[in-house]
Write a protein that holds these residues in place. Structure first.
Motif, PDB file in Angstrom:
ATOM      1  N   ASN A  61      67.722  10.830  48.777  1.00 11.03           N
ATOM      2  CA  ASN A  61      68.108   9.500  49.196  1.00 11.03           C
ATOM      3  C   ASN A  61      67.854   9.301  50.704  1.00 11.03           C
ATOM      4  O   ASN A  61      67.298   8.294  51.140  1.00 11.03           O
ATOM      5  N   LYS A  62      68.221  10.312  51.477  1.00  8.66           N
ATOM      6  CA  LYS A  62      68.038  10.204  52.930  1.00  8.66           C
ATOM      7  C   LYS A  62      66.559  10.281  53.326  1.00  8.66           C
ATOM      8  O   LYS A  62      66.106   9.562  54.214  1.00  8.66           O
ATOM      9  N   ILE A  63      65.824  11.126  52.628  1.00  3.83           N
ATOM     10  CA  ILE A  63      64.381  11.204  52.874  1.00  3.83           C
ATOM     11  C   ILE A  63      63.752   9.833  52.611  1.00  3.83           C
ATOM     12  O   ILE A  63      62.946   9.336  53.398  1.00  3.83           O
ATOM     13  N   PRO A 103      74.109   0.917  58.068  1.00  2.00           N
ATOM     14  CA  PRO A 103      74.397   2.170  57.366  1.00  2.00           C
ATOM     15  C   PRO A 103      73.143   3.000  57.102  1.00  2.00           C
ATOM     16  O   PRO A 103      73.248   4.184  56.781  1.00  2.00           O
ATOM     17  N   GLU A 104      71.964   2.387  57.242  1.00  4.55           N
ATOM     18  CA  GLU A 104      70.725   3.124  56.970  1.00  4.55           C
ATOM     19  C   GLU A 104      69.869   3.261  58.225  1.00  4.55           C
ATOM     20  O   GLU A 104      68.632   3.298  58.151  1.00  4.55           O
ATOM     21  N   THR A 109      70.735   8.631  59.669  1.00  9.28           N
ATOM     22  CA  THR A 109      70.203   9.280  58.469  1.00  9.28           C
ATOM     23  C   THR A 109      69.581  10.634  58.824  1.00  9.28           C
ATOM     24  O   THR A 109      69.851  11.652  58.187  1.00  9.28           O
ATOM     25  N   LEU A 110      68.767  10.623  59.876  1.00  7.61           N
ATOM     26  CA  LEU A 110      68.130  11.876  60.287  1.00  7.61           C
ATOM     27  C   LEU A 110      69.157  12.897  60.771  1.00  7.61           C
ATOM     28  O   LEU A 110      69.001  14.102  60.557  1.00  7.61           O
ATOM     29  N   THR A 203      65.368  18.463  68.432  1.00  9.15           N
ATOM     30  CA  THR A 203      66.129  17.318  67.906  1.00  9.15           C
ATOM     31  C   THR A 203      67.552  17.311  68.466  1.00  9.15           C
ATOM     32  O   THR A 203      68.066  16.268  68.881  1.00  9.15           O
ATOM     33  N   GLU A 204      68.171  18.486  68.483  1.00  2.00           N
ATOM     34  CA  GLU A 204      69.542  18.604  68.989  1.00  2.00           C
ATOM     35  C   GLU A 204      69.610  18.130  70.452  1.00  2.00           C
ATOM     36  O   GLU A 204      70.496  17.359  70.825  1.00  2.00           O
ATOM     37  N   ASP A 205      68.654  18.581  71.274  1.00  2.00           N
ATOM     38  CA  ASP A 205      68.640  18.187  72.692  1.00  2.00           C
ATOM     39  C   ASP A 205      68.475  16.674  72.839  1.00  2.00           C
ATOM     40  O   ASP A 205      69.155  16.039  73.643  1.00  2.00           O
ATOM     41  N   LEU A 206      67.559  16.127  72.033  1.00  2.00           N
ATOM     42  CA  LEU A 206      67.321  14.682  72.090  1.00  2.00           C
ATOM     43  C   LEU A 206      68.595  13.896  71.734  1.00  2.00           C
ATOM     44  O   LEU A 206      68.968  12.947  72.420  1.00  2.00           O
TER      45      LEU A 206
END
Ligand SMILES: CCCCCCCCCCCCC/C=C/[C@@H](O)[C@H](COP(=O)(O)O)NC(=O)CCCCCCCCCCCCCCC
Length: 216
Positions: A61-63, A103-104, A109-110, A203-206
């Protein structure tokens, strides 16, 4: 089960390749490849049995939400995770403190998949350093408790915990991976993990820089 085995072989290689192609030379993360990596993981999880289907449904669903953004009229802003975050924040398309009109959003979502990637990193690292008598269910729940569980409500933790007990044992798990001997499995994991870790870290840093690690 020759077809299933071929499928799995392809999937593992695909996961490796897609995470390899995720990062640009400037350490941007291409959303298209990130999503492809997740598709491969989900395909693999589907082969582990139907107890995991409630988990893969949520991932699929998230993809799909992210693919819709990529293919939508503003798709050009979704080429990298960096451009997505900038675009959605600049255009106020993200619910920052409580769930509301978006919500989307790509950002929230990512973030869910990103947190699951940390689980994967911890689980695969345990698998890579495991011994013959290590228990996959234990490794999986330890990895989960250290990562995703902190973001899940009690009922989800309970359901996930139950599903983990249905994981095949280490030997069968390695067979299912179908990369060859345990040594070869370890080698493939050794190649894949640094790529996954790097994508996770970028991704975490961003998300940390933009103060969006706790999006509702
Ligand atoms: C190998 C066994 C697989 C174990 C997977 C461990 C993760 C357990 C996650 C349980 C999630 C339950 C489903 C519901 C989740 C949602 O509530 C929750 C929050 O979303 P919301 O804010 O929109 O409500 N969603 C999430 O946290 C996203 C979960 C995504 C899970 C994807 C897991 C993919 C695992 C891929 C396994 C591949 C193994 C590969 C080995 C080489």
């Amino acid at each position: 089960m020759a077809i299933a085995s071929e499928d799995l072989k392809f999937t593992l290689q695909e996961v490796l390749d897609t995470f390899k192609s995720c990062l640009s030379e400037h350490k941007e993360v291409f959303l298209e490849h990130y999503v492809a990596g997740w598709r491969g993981l989900v395909r693999f999880m589907n082969c582990l049995g139907s107890v995991f289907s409630f988990i893969s449904k949520d991932a699929v669903n998230k993809i799909q939400i992210l693919v819709n953004h990529l293919n939508g009229e503003n798709g050009a802003h979704y080429v990298t995770i960096q451009s997505m975050v900038k675009y959605e924040l600049d255009s106020q398309l993200v619910d920052l403190t409580k769930r509301g009109s978006f919500p989307e959003s790509g950002c929230r979502t990512l973030l869910r998949l990103h947190r699951a990637l940390r689980w994967l990193e911890l689980f695969l690292e345990r698998l890579r350093t495991s011994t013959e008598d290590s228990n996959t269910s234990v490794m999986c729940s330890e990895a989960y408790n250290e990562s995703l569980a902190q973001h899940h409500a009690w009922i989800i933790r309970k359901a996930a915990g139950t599903a983990f007990w249905a994981l095949p044992g280490r030997a069968t798990f390695f067979d299912v991976l179908n990369v060859g001997s345990p040594e070869q499995v370890m080698a493939v994991l050794g190649d894949t993990l640094p790529l996954i870790s790097e994508v996770y870290k970028v991704t975490e840093d961003l998300y940390a820089q933009n103060n969006i690690l706790e999006l509702p």
